[in-house]
Design a protein around this motif. Structure first.
Motif, PDB file in Angstrom:
ATOM      1  N   ILE A 164       0.992  -0.969   0.062  1.00 18.45           N
ATOM      2  CA  ILE A 164      -0.177   0.110  -0.448  1.00 18.45           C
ATOM      3  C   ILE A 164       0.832   1.617   0.093  1.00 18.45           C
ATOM      4  O   ILE A 164       0.467   2.192  -0.448  1.00 18.45           O
ATOM      5  N   ILE A 165       2.236   1.159   0.772  1.00 15.24           N
ATOM      6  CA  ILE A 165       2.788   2.672   1.081  1.00 15.24           C
ATOM      7  C   ILE A 165       3.678   1.519  -0.505  1.00 15.24           C
ATOM      8  O   ILE A 165       4.021   0.563  -0.716  1.00 15.24           O
ATOM      9  N   THR A 166       4.184   2.377  -1.333  1.00  6.86           N
ATOM     10  CA  THR A 166       5.398   2.652  -2.294  1.00  6.86           C
ATOM     11  C   THR A 166       5.864   3.976  -2.423  1.00  6.86           C
ATOM     12  O   THR A 166       5.135   5.193  -2.038  1.00  6.86           O
ATOM     13  N   PHE A 177      -1.192  10.509  -3.157  1.00  8.54           N
ATOM     14  CA  PHE A 177      -1.271  11.190  -1.884  1.00  8.54           C
ATOM     15  C   PHE A 177       0.106  10.470  -0.951  1.00  8.54           C
ATOM     16  O   PHE A 177       0.626   9.330  -1.285  1.00  8.54           O
ATOM     17  N   ARG A 178       1.251  11.970  -0.368  1.00  2.00           N
ATOM     18  CA  ARG A 178       1.655  11.326  -0.266  1.00  2.00           C
ATOM     19  C   ARG A 178       1.904  11.209   1.419  1.00  2.00           C
ATOM     20  O   ARG A 178       0.764  11.142   2.121  1.00  2.00           O
ATOM     21  N   VAL A 179       3.023   9.676   1.517  1.00  4.11           N
ATOM     22  CA  VAL A 179       2.733   9.289   2.918  1.00  4.11           C
ATOM     23  C   VAL A 179       4.310  10.130   3.537  1.00  4.11           C
ATOM     24  O   VAL A 179       5.223   9.906   3.273  1.00  4.11           O
ATOM     25  N   SER A 180       4.477  10.269   4.773  1.00  2.00           N
ATOM     26  CA  SER A 180       5.096  11.575   5.191  1.00  2.00           C
ATOM     27  C   SER A 180       5.067  11.448   5.970  1.00  2.00           C
ATOM     28  O   SER A 180       4.393  11.414   7.403  1.00  2.00           O
ATOM     29  N   THR A 181       6.261  11.644   7.556  1.00  2.00           N
ATOM     30  CA  THR A 181       6.325  11.576   9.041  1.00  2.00           C
ATOM     31  C   THR A 181       6.935  12.722   9.033  1.00  2.00           C
ATOM     32  O   THR A 181       7.150  13.022  10.699  1.00  2.00           O
ATOM     33  N   LEU A 182       7.280  14.043   8.245  1.00  5.36           N
ATOM     34  CA  LEU A 182       7.760  14.942   8.490  1.00  5.36           C
ATOM     35  C   LEU A 182       6.978  16.236   9.130  1.00  5.36           C
ATOM     36  O   LEU A 182       6.104  15.631   8.842  1.00  5.36           O
ATOM     37  N   GLU A 205      10.510  10.094  -1.282  1.00  9.16           N
ATOM     38  CA  GLU A 205       9.119  10.671  -1.037  1.00  9.16           C
ATOM     39  C   GLU A 205       8.824   9.559  -1.520  1.00  9.16           C
ATOM     40  O   GLU A 205       9.485   8.324  -2.246  1.00  9.16           O
ATOM     41  N   ALA A 206       7.452   9.203  -0.385  1.00 12.03           N
ATOM     42  CA  ALA A 206       7.026   7.495  -0.806  1.00 12.03           C
ATOM     43  C   ALA A 206       5.213   8.071  -0.197  1.00 12.03           C
ATOM     44  O   ALA A 206       4.610   9.402  -0.023  1.00 12.03           O
ATOM     45  N   PHE A 207       4.040   7.264  -0.949  1.00 15.65           N
ATOM     46  CA  PHE A 207       3.244   7.378  -1.783  1.00 15.65           C
ATOM     47  C   PHE A 207       1.859   6.218  -1.329  1.00 15.65           C
ATOM     48  O   PHE A 207       2.639   5.220  -0.936  1.00 15.65           O
ATOM     49  N   LEU A 208       0.733   6.756  -0.994  1.00 12.69           N
ATOM     50  CA  LEU A 208      -0.298   5.611  -1.548  1.00 12.69           C
ATOM     51  C   LEU A 208      -0.621   5.120  -2.218  1.00 12.69           C
ATOM     52  O   LEU A 208      -0.062   5.268  -3.183  1.00 12.69           O
ATOM     53  N   THR A 209      -0.189   3.721  -2.687  1.00 15.92           N
ATOM     54  CA  THR A 209      -0.617   3.364  -4.372  1.00 15.92           C
ATOM     55  C   THR A 209      -1.689   3.328  -5.029  1.00 15.92           C
ATOM     56  O   THR A 209      -2.916   3.553  -4.252  1.00 15.92           O
ATOM     57  N   VAL A 210      -1.527   3.675  -6.497  1.00 10.99           N
ATOM     58  CA  VAL A 210      -2.245   3.321  -6.628  1.00 10.99           C
ATOM     59  C   VAL A 210      -3.104   2.928  -7.584  1.00 10.99           C
ATOM     60  O   VAL A 210      -3.511   2.508  -8.236  1.00 10.99           O
ATOM     61  N   SER A 211      -1.831   1.782  -7.579  1.00 16.32           N
ATOM     62  CA  SER A 211      -2.670   0.439  -8.305  1.00 16.32           C
ATOM     63  C   SER A 211      -1.147  -0.199  -7.681  1.00 16.32           C
ATOM     64  O   SER A 211       0.212  -0.091  -7.694  1.00 16.32           O
ATOM     65  N   THR A 232      -6.690   1.146  -3.185  1.00 13.55           N
ATOM     66  CA  THR A 232      -6.081   2.212  -4.579  1.00 13.55           C
ATOM     67  C   THR A 232      -6.150   2.880  -4.041  1.00 13.55           C
ATOM     68  O   THR A 232      -7.264   3.523  -3.088  1.00 13.55           O
ATOM     69  N   PHE A 233      -5.491   4.276  -4.060  1.00 12.49           N
ATOM     70  CA  PHE A 233      -5.799   5.573  -3.714  1.00 12.49           C
ATOM     71  C   PHE A 233      -5.292   6.620  -4.929  1.00 12.49           C
ATOM     72  O   PHE A 233      -4.472   6.257  -5.208  1.00 12.49           O
TER      73      PHE A 233
END
Ligand code: 4AD
Length: 466
Positions: A164-166, A177-182, A205-211, A232-233
């Motif tokens: 899911i995170i990619t 959608f960006r996934v970040s802990t910054l 940079e990491a994101f939620l998967t689109v596929s 997917t997102f």
């Protein structure tokens, strides 16, 4: 205590005279002049509620039974009896009614027993599961998901859990959608003043998967027949009745297959799951046919009984140009089809799902296999009446030189796709696959017109409550 599911009692799995306890929620209560109450109890196991006939000589008859309102939670113990009532074969002759929970202030209970609009119900995503419509959608959704897994299992496919995170953009469309802990208030910057993602959780940079496609391709390149089925997102700002920001997708990927092979797979899979839903959820489908869409059942049966129509994109453009209809978006070879065009083709031109193939290269994703004409790619969409695209798929470009050329043309960074390129460097094979939007499938099957009503908790622009 013999606890029984409502569906089993109604299906005659208990003999008349047997004592059972049913636990659930009151759908309706009616008191007769003769001093008995009819309390309909549902527990979600099937569409129907069971009628409990409650005599006035129970200890708590006037203190509790006569105060029951829609939504109260109860356990009713009684003997199973043949019912004289219409539409059901069995009822319960109650010998005790236990109330677990009351509905505070029934007059303001948001799910009071009347017809509510879908918009209203969306404001109560936590309470709408109690409605007939949400219950029916939930059971049909479950049945479809199970049937999808069963179909692939029976046909020798392995289910792959893709991440899911990619860090990759599988569609190359930038809707991420960006996934970040910054710390957003205090973002680290590099020498050029850009956000320094090397300091972020994943070191980039990491994101939620689109596929899950690219990841599942890696498994097809060894296990031959695989699929992924997961969330997917997409951060596309589409406030429509067929777009969600979070949706589920089913993506089979098949080694040694071409476009026609996966078109056939899509047809077989859809027929299989439609048949499953007609067989297993006849109760809910009857409700959809009566209350939501008259054609809900006949439409599925029609699909099961007929071969899918295939059409080339180029021919579809001609049909649209010559059909005499005024579209909001003009049609010309090379345009991406809009929902109005897709609907026309499926609803009016074919009257059933149609498979459109061989789209112009320039409107499609980087990974699609180029056709020999130099203009089109081996892509397909399955368009369904009333909804438009439910499936998008393609043969994948397995030739490294052509894939690299495409990445360059589309300005996509080859280094980000280096692992994907490896699949072409080491034992590459022709392969193909598709993605079926699960909520679009549920919408098509039930006839529900807004995709937000076929997922438990819809996510869309400005809406992630509950
Ligand atoms: O056509 P799409 O973008 O294809 C892919 O993602 C490919 N990687 C699939 C593959 O070949 N493995 O999306 C596939 C399907 C669409 O046909 C549609 O049904 C659904 O996913 N979909 C959406 N459903 C709800 N909301 C959205 N925003 C959707 N975007 C796509």
């Amino acid at each position: 205590m013999q606890y029984a599911a409502v569906k089993d009692v109604l299906a005659g799995q208990y003999s008349a005279g047997e004592t059972v306890t049913v636990r659930g929620w009151v759908r309706t209560r009616r008191d007769s002049k003769a001093g008995i109450s009819f309390v309909n109890v549902h527990d979600g196991s099937c569409f129907d509620a069971i009628q409990a006939v409650v005599p006035s000589d129970l200890d708590n008859y006037s203190s509790e039974v006569q105060k029951l309102t829609t939504g109260c939670s109860v356990a009713v113990t009684g003997t199973v009896a043949a019912s004289a009532g219409q539409g059901q074969d069995f009822e319960l002759q109650a010998s005790s009614v236990h109330v677990y929970g009351w509905v505070e202030d029934p007059d303001t209970y948001p799910m009071a027993p009347k017809r509510h609009s879908m918009e209203y119900l969306r404001e109560f995503a936590h309470l709408r599961p109690r409605t007939n419509v949400a219950g029916a959608v939930t059971r049909v959704r479950h049945c479809l998901a199970q049937a999808v897994h069963r179909f692939f299992h029976q046909h020798g496919y392995y289910w792959i859990s893709t991440p899911i995170i990619t860090t990759s953009d599988a569609e190359g469309a930038g809707e991420l959608f960006r996934v970040s802990t910054l710390d957003m208030q205090n973002l680290p910057k590099d020498d050029k003043g850009q956000v320094d993602y090397s300091q972020d959780f994943f070191g980039k940079e990491a994101f939620l998967t689109v596929s899950g496609q690219l990841n599942v391709e890696a498994f097809a390149s060894s296990l031959s027949k695989v699929y992924t089925f997961g969330p997917t997102f997409r951060a596309e700002n589409s406030n429509t009745s067929r777009h969600l920001a979070e949706f589920w997708m089913i993506e089979p990927e098949v080694a040694f297959a071409d476009l026609n092979d996966v078109a056939k797979l899509a047809e077989d899979m859809l027929k299989f799951v439609f048949k499953a839903v007609l067989d297993e959820r006849a109760d809910d489908m009857a409700f959809f046919a009566e209350r939501i869409d008259k054609q809900a059942i006949s439409r599925l049966q029609h699909v099961i009984d007929n071969d899918f129509v295939h059409m080339d994109y180029t021919d579809a453009i001609e049909v649209l140009q010559n059909c005499g209809k005024q579209f909001d978006y003009p049609v010309a070879w090379g345009v991406d089809l809009q929902s109005e065009h897709e609907r026309y083709l499926a609803e009016e031109h074919v009257g059933a799902p149609v498979i459109l193939k061989n789209y112009p290269r320039d409107i499609k994703a980087f990974y699609m296999r180029q056709n020999d004409d130099g203009k089109t790619v081996a892509a397909m969409d399955v368009l369904a009446p009333g909804i438009g695209e439910i499936i998008g798929g393609s043969a994948r470009e397995e030739r490294l030189d052509l894939l690299d050329k495409r990445l360059r043309e589309m300005d996509l960074p080859a280094e980000e796709y280096s692992w994907y390129r490896d699949l072409r460097r080491y034992g590459s094979v022709p392969h193909a696959g598709f993605g079926l939007g699960f909520e679009r499938l549920v919408a098509y099957v039930t006839g529900m017109t807004n995709i937000r009503d076929v997922i438990p908790y819809p996510r869309s622009p400005k809406n992630a409550d509950f």
